[in-house]
Design an enzyme around this catalytic site. Structure first.
Site, short mmCIF file in Angstrom:
data_model
loop_
_atom_site.label_atom_id
_atom_site.label_comp_id
_atom_site.label_asym_id
_atom_site.label_seq_id
_atom_site.Cartn_x
_atom_site.Cartn_y
_atom_site.Cartn_z
N SER A 1 40.28 45.67 30.44
CA SER A 1 40.04 46.67 31.48
C SER A 1 38.66 46.52 32.12
O SER A 1 38.41 45.55 32.82
CB SER A 1 40.30 48.09 30.94
OG SER A 1 39.46 48.42 29.88
N ASP B 1 34.56 34.62 39.32
CA ASP B 1 34.97 34.34 40.70
C ASP B 1 33.78 34.07 41.62
O ASP B 1 33.91 33.36 42.62
CB ASP B 1 35.78 35.51 41.26
CG ASP B 1 37.23 35.49 40.80
OD1 ASP B 1 37.55 34.63 39.95
OD2 ASP B 1 38.02 36.32 41.27
N LYS C 1 44.50 43.95 31.39
CA LYS C 1 44.69 45.35 31.76
C LYS C 1 44.12 45.56 33.16
O LYS C 1 42.91 45.63 33.34
CB LYS C 1 43.99 46.25 30.74
CG LYS C 1 44.02 47.73 31.09
CD LYS C 1 45.41 48.29 31.00
CE LYS C 1 45.41 49.80 31.17
NZ LYS C 1 44.91 50.25 32.47
#
Length: 432
Positions: free
Chosen positions: A324, A335, A349
């Site tokens: 999460s 990224d 999640k």
């Protein structure tokens, strides 16, 4: 732990906060309206009002309106109010029955004791066996996301993915996720018997003693070998005080002239999204942290503020217990090419819940949005794959002396630093 937003808003939007910190708020407007055929608000008892309030919160905020249509959500309120609802327990049963049709384990009622325990955990206080639980792949399954450092569960070497089959010989299937969590809680010093199934498929029983768990969500030290000195920060959960603790740790490590940083998110099952975003803001300058998608299909990109607290080389450790809010952080670092990830695939999640207190001290968690990484990867059920996979078995006590994965991280960081030094020397030579 599920990723919770502190307040409510629809659509989801990013708000600035003091000292350049990032917070996300969600505001859910409660509309006092009832469909024809249902008695007026004034005629409702307090217990019935709990049911209506819960229905409204889901109706206004749930991230998948099509699912509400499929389960005939308005009809679910009518059916709930047709039951005899006199006490709070009657209301809880009606609410739980109503929510069950959504088939979303993250949208759920938290009875007063469960709600109080959750608030304690996000503020850094916890007692029990120290397990963070989540739904399994099969309906009714309850699995371990992570065991908190220093807890009875961690001492028993319970690993991510372990299935909880029974608590004190009562099957978890009728208990559900929250019922299982409640059964694990109890007075400090009392015993609880867990029936579990590990990755090997074998069932066994564990007898654990409940105790106070010192969360200490941020732990820091220096890592040294013959050639380099690195900073090390381990975040085990995103509680309210974590952003300030991480800021202080980064400032302290930089004052000691560390050459790079190892950020350890292993077994960090999440917590407050706002805390995770604030930590991401320490490392990313003006870059996208996460993209949220709400019930209106609106994509909202949350970006870091300009400027960083630490801009040196870094490496991030993750595993199957990284979930999460910690996946939001790991995905943003990966990224944006800010940090390579090392370890094993994360939990997966990708949904966000809001948490609202109801009038009697209970709470309602509602899934209000999904999130994807800055490059658009939806990690729900998939997780994040590190660039460098480390072989098992995983260290049983992450962050402790002798942790093999930390040694691997130090060796990799050392080689990167030496490569950068060599390239800089070659560049200076060519310019001369």
């Amino acid at each position: 732990m599920y990723p919770f937003i502190n307040e409510y808003s629809n659509p989801l939007r990013r708000l600035g906060c003091a000292a350049g910190r990032t917070l996300v708020a969600i505001t859910l407007l409660l509309i006092v309206s009832l469909t024809p055929g249902v008695q007026s608000v004034d005629a409702l008892s307090d217990a019935q009002q709990l049911v209506v309030d819960s229905w409204r919160l889901v109706n206004q905020g749930y991230f998948d309106p099509e699912q509400l249509d499929r389960v005939r959500w308005r009809r679910q309120r009518q059916k709930a109010l047709e039951k005899t609802i006199v006490s709070s327990d009657d209301a809880y049963g009606a609410i739980e029955t109503m929510l069950a049709v959504l088939d979303d384990p993250y949208t759920r009622l938290l009875r007063p004791e469960d709600y109080a325990a959750l608030k304690d955990s996000t503020s850094g206080n916890l007692s029990g066996v120290g397990l963070q639980l989540g739904p399994g792949e099969e309906t009714g399954e309850v699995v371990v996301i992570s065991a908190l450092d220093g807890s009875p569960a961690a001492d028993a070497d319970m690993s991510s993915g372990t299935k909880i089959l029974a608590v004190d010989h009562q099957s978890v299937e009728p208990l559900g996720l929250e019922g299982t969590a409640e059964a694990l809680r109890g007075d400090v010093g009392t015993q609880v018997v867990l029936t579990i199934q590990g990755a090997d498929g074998l069932e066994r029983e564990l007898d654990l003693e409940r105790r106070h768990v010192d969360l200490r969500p941020v732990r820091t030290r220096r890592l040294r070998n013959d050639s380099h000195t690195l900073g090390y920060i381990r975040i085990t959960q995103f509680t309210e005080g974590v952003p300030e603790q991480v800021l202080e740790a980064l400032q302290e490590l930089q004052a000691k002239d560390v050459e790079g940083l190892v950020l350890d998110l292993r077994n960090n099952s999440g917590g407050l999204v706002s805390s995770g975003l604030a930590v991401a803001d320490d490392f990313l300058s003006g870059a996208a942290i996460v993209e949220t998608r709400d019930r209106e299909g609106i994509n909202d990109t949350i970006r870091a503020n300009v400027g960083t607290v630490f801009d040196g080389p870094m490496l991030t450790l993750v595993n199957g217990g990284t979930a999460s809010a910690s996946e939001i952080l790991a995905g943003a670092l990966q990224d944006n090419d800010r940090s390579s990830l090392m370890g094993s695939r994360t939990f997966g999640k990708g949904l966000i819940q809001t948490l609202t207190n109801l009038s009697d001290g209970s709470g309602l968690a509602v899934t209000v949005a999904g999130y994807v990484t800055p490059s658009g990867r939806d990690i729900q059920g998939e997780g994040i794959e590190p660039e460098r996979i480390l072989d098992g078995p995983e260290p049983l006590n992450p962050g402790a002396e002798g942790d093999r994965w930390i040694t691997e991280a130090m060796n990799w960081m050392g080689s990167q630093l030496e490569m950068e030094s060599l390239l800089e020397t070659e560049q200076n030579t060519s310019e001369a």
